[in-house]
Design a protein around this motif. Structure first.
Motif, PDB file in Angstrom:
ATOM      1  N   GLY A  69     -14.782  70.714  20.473  1.00  0.00           N
ATOM      2  CA  GLY A  69     -13.893  71.782  20.917  1.00  0.00           C
ATOM      3  C   GLY A  69     -14.530  73.149  20.996  1.00  0.00           C
ATOM      4  O   GLY A  69     -13.881  74.107  21.378  1.00  0.00           O
ATOM      5  N   ILE A  70     -15.844  73.281  20.665  1.00  0.00           N
ATOM      6  CA  ILE A  70     -16.494  74.588  20.701  1.00  0.00           C
ATOM      7  C   ILE A  70     -16.449  75.185  22.098  1.00  0.00           C
ATOM      8  O   ILE A  70     -16.226  76.366  22.277  1.00  0.00           O
ATOM      9  N   GLY A  71     -16.692  74.354  23.083  1.00  0.00           N
ATOM     10  CA  GLY A  71     -16.706  74.865  24.445  1.00  0.00           C
ATOM     11  C   GLY A  71     -15.435  74.573  25.203  1.00  0.00           C
ATOM     12  O   GLY A  71     -15.446  74.554  26.420  1.00  0.00           O
ATOM     13  N   ARG A  72     -14.370  74.311  24.504  1.00  0.00           N
ATOM     14  CA  ARG A  72     -13.129  73.893  25.148  1.00  0.00           C
ATOM     15  C   ARG A  72     -12.691  74.874  26.225  1.00  0.00           C
ATOM     16  O   ARG A  72     -12.619  76.081  25.993  1.00  0.00           O
ATOM     17  N   ALA A 112     -20.259  82.784  28.997  1.00  0.00           N
ATOM     18  CA  ALA A 112     -19.758  81.685  28.168  1.00  0.00           C
ATOM     19  C   ALA A 112     -20.727  81.386  27.027  1.00  0.00           C
ATOM     20  O   ALA A 112     -20.308  81.138  25.889  1.00  0.00           O
ATOM     21  N   ALA A 113     -22.023  81.424  27.322  1.00  0.00           N
ATOM     22  CA  ALA A 113     -23.029  81.185  26.283  1.00  0.00           C
ATOM     23  C   ALA A 113     -22.941  82.255  25.199  1.00  0.00           C
ATOM     24  O   ALA A 113     -23.044  81.948  23.998  1.00  0.00           O
ATOM     25  N   ARG A 114     -22.752  83.498  25.600  1.00  0.00           N
ATOM     26  CA  ARG A 114     -22.644  84.576  24.609  1.00  0.00           C
ATOM     27  C   ARG A 114     -21.401  84.400  23.743  1.00  0.00           C
ATOM     28  O   ARG A 114     -21.458  84.579  22.524  1.00  0.00           O
ATOM     29  N   GLU A 115     -20.289  84.043  24.350  1.00  0.00           N
ATOM     30  CA  GLU A 115     -19.059  83.826  23.588  1.00  0.00           C
ATOM     31  C   GLU A 115     -19.245  82.727  22.543  1.00  0.00           C
ATOM     32  O   GLU A 115     -18.841  82.876  21.386  1.00  0.00           O
ATOM     33  N   ILE A 116     -19.846  81.627  22.951  1.00  0.00           N
ATOM     34  CA  ILE A 116     -20.052  80.507  22.022  1.00  0.00           C
ATOM     35  C   ILE A 116     -20.991  80.929  20.896  1.00  0.00           C
ATOM     36  O   ILE A 116     -20.758  80.611  19.719  1.00  0.00           O
ATOM     37  N   ALA A 117     -22.070  81.652  21.238  1.00  0.00           N
ATOM     38  CA  ALA A 117     -23.034  82.078  20.227  1.00  0.00           C
ATOM     39  C   ALA A 117     -22.398  83.014  19.207  1.00  0.00           C
ATOM     40  O   ALA A 117     -22.638  82.898  18.000  1.00  0.00           O
ATOM     41  N   VAL A 118     -21.571  83.933  19.679  1.00  0.00           N
ATOM     42  CA  VAL A 118     -20.934  84.891  18.773  1.00  0.00           C
ATOM     43  C   VAL A 118     -19.884  84.199  17.898  1.00  0.00           C
ATOM     44  O   VAL A 118     -19.772  84.481  16.701  1.00  0.00           O
ATOM     45  N   GLU A 119     -19.142  83.282  18.487  1.00  0.00           N
ATOM     46  CA  GLU A 119     -18.053  82.628  17.750  1.00  0.00           C
ATOM     47  C   GLU A 119     -18.544  81.543  16.790  1.00  0.00           C
ATOM     48  O   GLU A 119     -17.992  81.372  15.700  1.00  0.00           O
ATOM     49  N   HIS A 120     -19.605  80.820  17.200  1.00  0.00           N
ATOM     50  CA  HIS A 120     -19.994  79.626  16.442  1.00  0.00           C
ATOM     51  C   HIS A 120     -21.462  79.586  16.040  1.00  0.00           C
ATOM     52  O   HIS A 120     -21.867  78.680  15.312  1.00  0.00           O
ATOM     53  N   GLY A 121     -22.272  80.529  16.526  1.00  0.00           N
ATOM     54  CA  GLY A 121     -23.696  80.518  16.231  1.00  0.00           C
ATOM     55  C   GLY A 121     -24.484  80.003  17.415  1.00  0.00           C
ATOM     56  O   GLY A 121     -24.019  79.144  18.179  1.00  0.00           O
ATOM     57  N   ILE A 122     -25.691  80.518  17.567  1.00  0.00           N
ATOM     58  CA  ILE A 122     -26.477  80.192  18.754  1.00  0.00           C
ATOM     59  C   ILE A 122     -26.881  78.719  18.794  1.00  0.00           C
ATOM     60  O   ILE A 122     -27.121  78.150  19.856  1.00  0.00           O
ATOM     61  N   ALA A 123     -26.942  78.075  17.630  1.00  0.00           N
ATOM     62  CA  ALA A 123     -27.294  76.656  17.593  1.00  0.00           C
ATOM     63  C   ALA A 123     -26.268  75.802  18.323  1.00  0.00           C
ATOM     64  O   ALA A 123     -26.574  74.682  18.757  1.00  0.00           O
ATOM     65  N   VAL A 164     -29.202  88.871  19.790  1.00  0.00           N
ATOM     66  CA  VAL A 164     -30.630  89.144  19.566  1.00  0.00           C
ATOM     67  C   VAL A 164     -31.043  88.737  18.166  1.00  0.00           C
ATOM     68  O   VAL A 164     -32.079  88.096  17.959  1.00  0.00           O
ATOM     69  N   PHE A 165     -30.240  89.093  17.168  1.00  0.00           N
ATOM     70  CA  PHE A 165     -30.568  88.719  15.792  1.00  0.00           C
ATOM     71  C   PHE A 165     -30.494  87.214  15.587  1.00  0.00           C
ATOM     72  O   PHE A 165     -31.281  86.641  14.838  1.00  0.00           O
ATOM     73  N   ALA A 166     -29.548  86.565  16.243  1.00  0.00           N
ATOM     74  CA  ALA A 166     -29.371  85.127  16.043  1.00  0.00           C
ATOM     75  C   ALA A 166     -30.568  84.330  16.521  1.00  0.00           C
ATOM     76  O   ALA A 166     -30.847  83.240  16.007  1.00  0.00           O
ATOM     77  N   THR A 167     -31.324  84.850  17.492  1.00  0.00           N
ATOM     78  CA  THR A 167     -32.467  84.113  18.020  1.00  0.00           C
ATOM     79  C   THR A 167     -33.611  84.034  17.023  1.00  0.00           C
ATOM     80  O   THR A 167     -34.563  83.284  17.238  1.00  0.00           O
ATOM     81  N   ASP A 168     -33.536  84.802  15.935  1.00  0.00           N
ATOM     82  CA  ASP A 168     -34.567  84.715  14.894  1.00  0.00           C
ATOM     83  C   ASP A 168     -34.748  83.289  14.401  1.00  0.00           C
ATOM     84  O   ASP A 168     -35.847  82.883  14.013  1.00  0.00           O
ATOM     85  N   THR A 169     -33.677  82.539  14.342  1.00  0.00           N
ATOM     86  CA  THR A 169     -33.712  81.203  13.751  1.00  0.00           C
ATOM     87  C   THR A 169     -33.682  80.091  14.790  1.00  0.00           C
ATOM     88  O   THR A 169     -33.567  78.924  14.429  1.00  0.00           O
ATOM     89  N   ASP A 170     -33.795  80.447  16.065  1.00  0.00           N
ATOM     90  CA  ASP A 170     -33.746  79.427  17.107  1.00  0.00           C
ATOM     91  C   ASP A 170     -35.158  79.140  17.610  1.00  0.00           C
ATOM     92  O   ASP A 170     -35.787  80.011  18.216  1.00  0.00           O
ATOM     93  N   PRO A 171     -35.685  77.920  17.371  1.00  0.00           N
ATOM     94  CA  PRO A 171     -37.063  77.604  17.756  1.00  0.00           C
ATOM     95  C   PRO A 171     -37.334  77.787  19.250  1.00  0.00           C
ATOM     96  O   PRO A 171     -38.456  78.126  19.630  1.00  0.00           O
TER      97      PRO A 171
END
Length: 210
Positions: A4-7, A28-39, A121-128
């Motif tokens: 349901g993350i991308g519902r 849409a990608a930004r909304e999902i990243a902010v709401e649930h994390g970039i992963a 921008v900060f969330a990408t710190d942990t995204d390989p």
């Protein structure tokens, strides 16, 4: 739980070509990243949120890394342009302390106005998939900060400026990141301007006595 993350919030979207669809995909990608994390950003989640099929998303970007790179490009550009446009064309180096405070004020004001972009921008710190981008982004900020710090120290009469500048710039940039994170966390207690005064004066005091 990822279900349901991308519902989708609306019925199946009307057909649009890739050029017109790309901004919607990034939003849409930004909304999902902010709401649930970039992963949790995936091609499937984006398709679900937009009410389209996955091939429609793949027609815009050929994979997750390309999509996240485009998203980071857009958010970095938004932040960088906001920071640069807020500085005066001819900074007053006669008051280096105020100049450094002003720099933090611009940074934190932009962070407050575009908090979702900073979170991305900060969330990408942990995204390989985007680890190499972070180094390049920080190098760009470091380059911009070097001129400001060098001019401020020279105006303040600091000794041995060229040897000290690289070290102080590293501290300046790291402090800027920490200040933005603090604003995101404690923004209910601090305005961007008040926090800029606290951090800017601290940095100038430390640099002036170095």
């Amino acid at each position: 739980m990822r279900v349901g993350i991308g519902r989708a919030r609306s019925p199946r979207a009307a057909h649009l070509g890739p050029e017109r669809r790309r901004p919607q995909v990034l939003d849409a990608a930004r909304e999902i990243a902010v709401e649930h994390g970039i992963a949790e950003v995936s091609m499937a989640a984006i398709a679900d949120r937009l009410g389209v099929t996955r091939p429609v998303v793949y027609a815009c970007y050929d994979g997750r890394k390309a999509l996240l790179t485009a998203l980071l490009d857009r958010e970095e550009r938004l932040l960088f342009e906001g920071i640069v446009s807020a500085f005066p064309d001819k900074p007053n180096f006669d008051d280096p302390e105020q100049l450094i405070v002003q720099g933090f004020d611009v940074l934190l004001g932009t962070a407050a106005a575009h908090s979702d972009s900073w979170k991305i921008v900060f969330a990408t710190d942990t995204d390989p998939a985007l680890a190499d981008r972070i180094g390049r982004a920080r190098a760009l900020v470091t380059d911009q900060a070097t001129g400001l710090v060098r001019s401020a120290l020279t105006s303040a009469g600091t000794n041995d400026v060229e040897r000290k500048v690289p070290v102080l710039v590293e501290i300046f940039v790291a402090t800027g990141e920490a200040a933005v994170r603090a604003l995101m966390k404690y923004g209910d207690d601090w305005t961007p301007n008040d926090l800029a005064k606290l951090v800017g004066r601290m940095i100038f005091s430390a640099a002036g006595s170095a």
